[in-house]
Design an enzyme around this catalytic site. Structure first.
Site, PDB file in Angstrom:
ATOM      1  N   LYS A   7       0.850  -1.205   0.000  1.00 59.92           N
ATOM      2  CA  LYS A   7       0.000   0.000   0.000  1.00 59.92           C
ATOM      3  C   LYS A   7       0.878   1.246   0.000  1.00 59.92           C
ATOM      4  CE  LYS A   7      -3.888   1.863   2.726  1.00 59.92           C
ATOM      5  NZ  LYS A   7      -4.761   1.649   3.908  1.00 59.92           N
ATOM      6  N   SER A  29      -9.732   1.369   2.854  1.00 54.99           N
ATOM      7  CA  SER A  29      -8.898   2.174   1.978  1.00 54.99           C
ATOM      8  C   SER A  29      -7.831   1.359   1.243  1.00 54.99           C
ATOM      9  CB  SER A  29      -8.217   3.279   2.786  1.00 54.99           C
ATOM     10  OG  SER A  29      -7.355   2.706   3.759  1.00 54.99           O
ATOM     11  N   SER A  55      -9.871  -0.905   7.106  1.00 52.57           N
ATOM     12  CA  SER A  55      -9.284  -0.805   5.767  1.00 52.57           C
ATOM     13  C   SER A  55      -8.491  -2.006   5.281  1.00 52.57           C
ATOM     14  CB  SER A  55      -8.388   0.426   5.678  1.00 52.57           C
ATOM     15  OG  SER A  55      -9.181   1.541   5.471  1.00 52.57           O
TER      16      SER A  55
HETATM   17  N1  GLN Z   1     -13.375   3.475   6.114  1.00 58.17           N
HETATM   18  C1  GLN Z   1     -12.823   3.988   7.339  1.00 58.17           C
HETATM   19  C2  GLN Z   1     -12.553   5.463   7.205  1.00 58.17           C
HETATM   20  O1  GLN Z   1     -12.748   5.997   6.143  1.00 58.17           O
HETATM   21  C3  GLN Z   1     -11.609   3.227   7.730  1.00 58.17           C
HETATM   22  C4  GLN Z   1     -10.396   3.634   7.018  1.00 58.17           C
HETATM   23  C5  GLN Z   1      -9.166   2.873   7.450  1.00 58.17           C
HETATM   24  O2  GLN Z   1      -9.252   1.859   8.144  1.00 58.17           O
HETATM   25  N2  GLN Z   1      -8.028   3.411   7.082  1.00 58.17           N
HETATM   26  O3  GLN Z   1     -12.160   6.106   8.143  1.00 58.17           O
END
Ligand code: GLN
Length: 485
Positions: free
Chosen positions: A76, A151, A175
């Site tokens: 990532k 994400s 994420s």
């Molecule tokens: N979808 C969640 C957010 O937008 C989690 C994102 C993540 O775990 N980085 O905050």
């Protein structure tokens, strides 16, 4: 030479060790797949030349005793990689080339792997669909109209499309686990502090954790073993002996107690998710586990709590992007203040701006007590619910998401509907607990669905073992047709 890129990391390692394939040959196969998969938009930056150099170095002087011998890996684009651009999916870091390596990626390289490229993600890891990235949205190999989750959507998509044998993501509120479930893969968020946060672009520091994303549970245990460990450069890193998750992986779960929290049966939950959960319980029961109904009464506050704590920390973490020392700098503005303003308004996308506004608001004088402080107190109650129940059960089984992969564009106009996708994943982050998502079935459209096991602090081995036993006994078949080639 056969194409082995669709095999598990574990199988690929066996073939490297038996010299059935060299690291250079393997790397070339993945490069070919990546070049044929531009439509998925998974890569922000590739490091092919460097990867081939490293593969050759390995082949010239192989060390087969390592955990990841001669394995190319894409990661990532939130992990800082020395001399390789690291963008966090943001325009503000479009030109950022770190001079240092994150501890987690360094650990992977120290175990024999090397970098193949950097994977697209939601901007600063804020999102559930990989649609907030400055580098465009990622497409799910499961279907050309589907989001890959977020994400870590570049990671889940690249893994499911055989562009990397395994990968790593970060999980602040789901994420790793949500994109894993949307692509029929395995994702584990470790206990807070098990993997170093040093050198990872920060989103919400009290929640962020790096973790593996893989095709199988065995691969997950291998990657976790390689990437985890104490790091004095991260003040929240846990000091403990390194564990051998892969060696200790066992499929005997007889007598283990599995909690089923009633609060995870949310309103309007599709029947298919309920069925998946029921089926999951049955599989574990048939394997000798005891199923116990439990209650986590404060779970209903987890999502609002998360969407106060995470933006608050983000607004503070992102204050550093001002165009002065690194990253994008606006050419507009007549003085320093205007340069800051223009840099941030040009550099950040809408979702990141929304989080900064929310975060600044809940931390501001007059509102701090009502929002941020209150959220911190509720967070403790959510954690206490888990602590109370872990005296009675070994692990907790839940669905990992309230739906399968949704359509591109379906939720972009309504941030709250997007946030609701995190409903089952955020409690483990708020409580700092390990949680693994693994494929458990398909919905009626043929899209993958996942279940989640949440464990006690530092009980990664146990949830890996349960998921391993489940995997062996669940006939999950995620045949993805390579429509993008
Ligand atoms: N979808 C969640 C957010 O937008 C989690 C994102 C993540 O775990 N980085 O905050």
């Amino acid at each position: 030479m056969n194409d082995i890129t669709n095999q598990s990391l574990d199988e690929i390692i066996k073939k490297i060790k038996s010299k059935e394939i060299s690291s250079v040959e393997l790397t070339k196969l993945f490069i070919k797949n990546i070049e044929n998969a531009k439509k998925l938009n998974t890569f922000v930056t590739t490091a092919f030349e460097q990867a081939l150099d490293n593969a050759k170095k390995f082949d010239d002087n192989p060390n087969f005793d390592q955990l990841l011998p001669g394995i190319p890996l894409a990661v990532k684009d939130l992990f800082c990689t020395s001399n390789i651009r690291t963008t966090a999916g943001s325009n503000i870091l479009n030109n950022f080339v770190p001079t240092y390596e994150s501890t987690v990626t360094k650990n992977l390289w120290d175990n024999g792997a090397f970098l193949l490229g950097k994977l697209n993600c939601d901007e600063f890891a804020m999102g559930s669909s990989n649609e907030t990235s400055h580098f465009g949205n990622v497409i799910n190999p499961v279907g050309d109209k589907l989001v890959p989750g977020g994400s870590s959507g570049g990671s889940s998509s690249a893994l499911a499309a055989d562009l990397t044998p395994a990968t790593i993501g970060t999980d602040t509120g789901g994420s790793i686990r949500q994109p894993a479930s949307f692509t029929g893969t395995v994702g584990l968020k470790p206990t807070y502090g098990l993997c170093s946060r040093w050198g990872i672009v920060a989103f919400a520091s009290s929640l962020d954790q790096a973790g593996p994303m893989t095709k199988t549970v065995t691969d997950c245990s291998l990657m976790l073993e390689a990437m985890s460990g104490f790091d004095e450069k991260d003040s929240t890193s846990i000091k403990k002996e390194k564990e051998k998750y892969s060696k200790n992986l066992k499929d005997n779960i007889k007598g283990l107690k599995i909690g089923i929290p009633k609060e995870y049966r949310v309103n309007n939950m599709p029947k298919e998710i309920d069925k998946l959960w029921e089926n999951g319980k049955k599989i574990l029961k048939d394997l000798g586990a005891k199923i116990i109904d439990i209650s986590l009464p404060h779970t209903k506050y987890a999502l609002p709590t998360y969407y106060i704590v995470a933006p608050a920390e983000a607004s503070s973490n992102l204050a550093r992007y001002d165009g002065v020392r690194y990253g994008h700098r606006s050419k507009k503005g007549k003085d320093l203040i205007e340069m800051y303003e223009n840099t941030r308004s040009e550099g950040f996308g809408d979702e990141v701006k929304r989080r900064i506004l929310i975060g600044t608001y809940v931390l501001s004088s007059g509102y701090y007590d009502a929002y941020y402080l209150k959220a911190q107190k509720v967070r403790q109650l959510i954690k206490k619910d888990f602590d109370d129940n872990f005296t009675k059960v070994d692990a907790i089984l839940t669905p990992s998401t309230p739906s399968s992969a949704f359509k591109i564009g379906e939720k972009t106009d309504n941030p709250v509907s997007m946030y609701l996708n995190d409903i089952f994943t955020v409690p483990a982050n708020l409580a700092g607990l390990p949680a693994i998502a693994f494929p458990a079935g398909l919905d009626n459209k043929g899209y993958p669905l996942g279940l989640q096991l949440i464990g006690k602090v530092l009980d990664e081995q146990k949830i890996l073992n349960i998921a391993y036993a489940f995997e062996k006994n669940c006939k999950f078949n995620n045949e993805i047709k390579k429509w993008w080639v």
